[in-house]
Design an enzyme around this catalytic site. Structure first.
Site, PDB file in Angstrom:
ATOM      1  N   LYS A 170       0.828  -1.204   0.000  1.00 35.51           N
ATOM      2  CA  LYS A 170       0.000   0.000   0.000  1.00 35.51           C
ATOM      3  C   LYS A 170       0.869   1.265   0.000  1.00 35.51           C
ATOM      4  O   LYS A 170       0.570   2.244  -0.703  1.00 35.51           O
ATOM      5  CB  LYS A 170      -0.925   0.003   1.215  1.00 35.51           C
ATOM      6  CG  LYS A 170      -1.765   1.277   1.378  1.00 35.51           C
ATOM      7  CD  LYS A 170      -2.670   1.540   0.182  1.00 35.51           C
ATOM      8  CE  LYS A 170      -3.379   2.887   0.251  1.00 35.51           C
ATOM      9  NZ  LYS A 170      -4.325   2.986   1.376  1.00 35.51           N
ATOM     10  N   LYS A 238       0.843  11.849   5.871  1.00 36.09           N
ATOM     11  CA  LYS A 238       1.162  10.777   6.829  1.00 36.09           C
ATOM     12  C   LYS A 238       1.742   9.568   6.110  1.00 36.09           C
ATOM     13  O   LYS A 238       2.750   8.982   6.524  1.00 36.09           O
ATOM     14  CB  LYS A 238      -0.104  10.404   7.603  1.00 36.09           C
ATOM     15  CG  LYS A 238       0.048   9.246   8.590  1.00 36.09           C
ATOM     16  CD  LYS A 238      -0.307   7.879   8.007  1.00 36.09           C
ATOM     17  CE  LYS A 238      -1.769   7.779   7.638  1.00 36.09           C
ATOM     18  NZ  LYS A 238      -2.117   6.404   7.179  1.00 36.09           N
TER      19      LYS A 238
END
Length: 296
Positions: A170, A238
């Site tokens: 991911k 993030k």
């Protein structure tokens, strides 16, 4: 089957609804008490603390914004760890740090609990339609066990290796996607500043080697001045931090990733953190005095 779902946010609400529509009973928890109201109206139960979700359910899914919040939900005084039973399964669908989920898996194993990391790609539209790509790390036998739970959310499910490999995949997916997002912003601002019509430039790029997913979003986002979040700048920032952390851990220099993180940091400093990732174009537009918009 009664399932736990923790994290009823922009993605989680749709993911949980699709699981519920497939016939599973839900026990849900979110820090915002009103987040799950629509699920409660259609039969879900609400738990005040994560521990109560684990006590009520043999399988618990989390979909949370940051690794720190995942750790709080697992390890807190009223966390999942306090309610887990031997034979339970924990599926973390957050975009998490591989090292964090691997540590959770090691600790969960001492209680007889199996862990999968299963982050997703496809954004809010994919979550709503149930067409997400799900990237799974962990025991393939455990994946087989929970596949009927994942399928209502998924267009494709990939098993990628041991625990943590889902999150590695991911992060790489987001590294490549966000890099395309930043370079599209630079290319279009440069093109418009140099005299090109953005629609003509778009039509050209879509037929050539520059074509990419981020580019495909421009007609409904940048060209319309619509920067509503599907994937927020703050979350992208993030994720790029996690990418760079993974690079440092494995000794891989990521110079392009550093530049993309700088773009996202600049957008955050300009107050755009709650906007969609396409918002990275706006500070550059302001700096050179053009807007990449069409009349369509």
């Amino acid at each position: 089957m009664k399932l736990g779902f923790i994290g009823i946010g922009q993605m989680g609400i749709h993911m949980a609804r699709n699981i519920q529509a497939a016939g599973h009973d839900l026990v849900v928890h979110d820090a915002r008490k009103d987040a799950a109201e629509s699920l409660l109206e259609t039969g879900a139960e609400c738990a005040d603390i994560p521990r109560a979700v684990a006590e009520a359910c043999r399988t618990v899914i989390t979909c949370l914004p940051t690794p720190r919040i995942v750790e709080e939900v697992v390890y807190g005084n009223e966390g999942l760890m306090a309610g887990w039973k031997s034979g339970d399964v924990f599926v973390d669908m957050s975009t998490n740090s591989p090292s964090v989920i691997r540590r959770i898996a090691e600790d969960a194993e001492t209680k007889g609990v199996a862990v999968l990391d299963a982050p997703v790609s496809g954004g809010t539209p994919g979550a709503e339609r149930g067409t997400l790509t799900i990237m799974v790390g962990g025991d393939p036998a455990v994946l087989d066990r929970v596949r009927p739970i994942l399928e209502p959310m998924a267009g494709k499910i990939f098993h990628l290796g041991e625990v943590g490999c889902g999150d590695v995949a991911k992060l790489i997916n987001n590294l490549v996607g966000l890099t395309c997002n930043s370079i599209c912003a630079e290319g279009f601002v440069l093109g418009v500043k140099a005299g090109m019509d953005p629609q003509v430039l778009y039509d050209l790029l879509c037929t050539g080697t520059a074509n990419n997913w981020s580019l495909q979003q421009y007609p409904r986002t940048v060209f319309q001045g619509d920067f509503a979040p599907g994937f927020k700048i703050s979350l992208a920032h993030k994720d790029m931090g996690l990418v760079l952390e993974l690079g440092r851990e494995h000794g891989v220099p990521l110079r392009v990733a550093e530049a993309v993180e700088a773009d996202l940091t600049h957008a955050m400093e300009e107050g755009l953190g709650e906007g969609g990732v396409d918002s990275v174009i706006r500070p550059l537009e302001d700096a050179v005095g053009v807007q990449v918009r069409t009349d369509g």
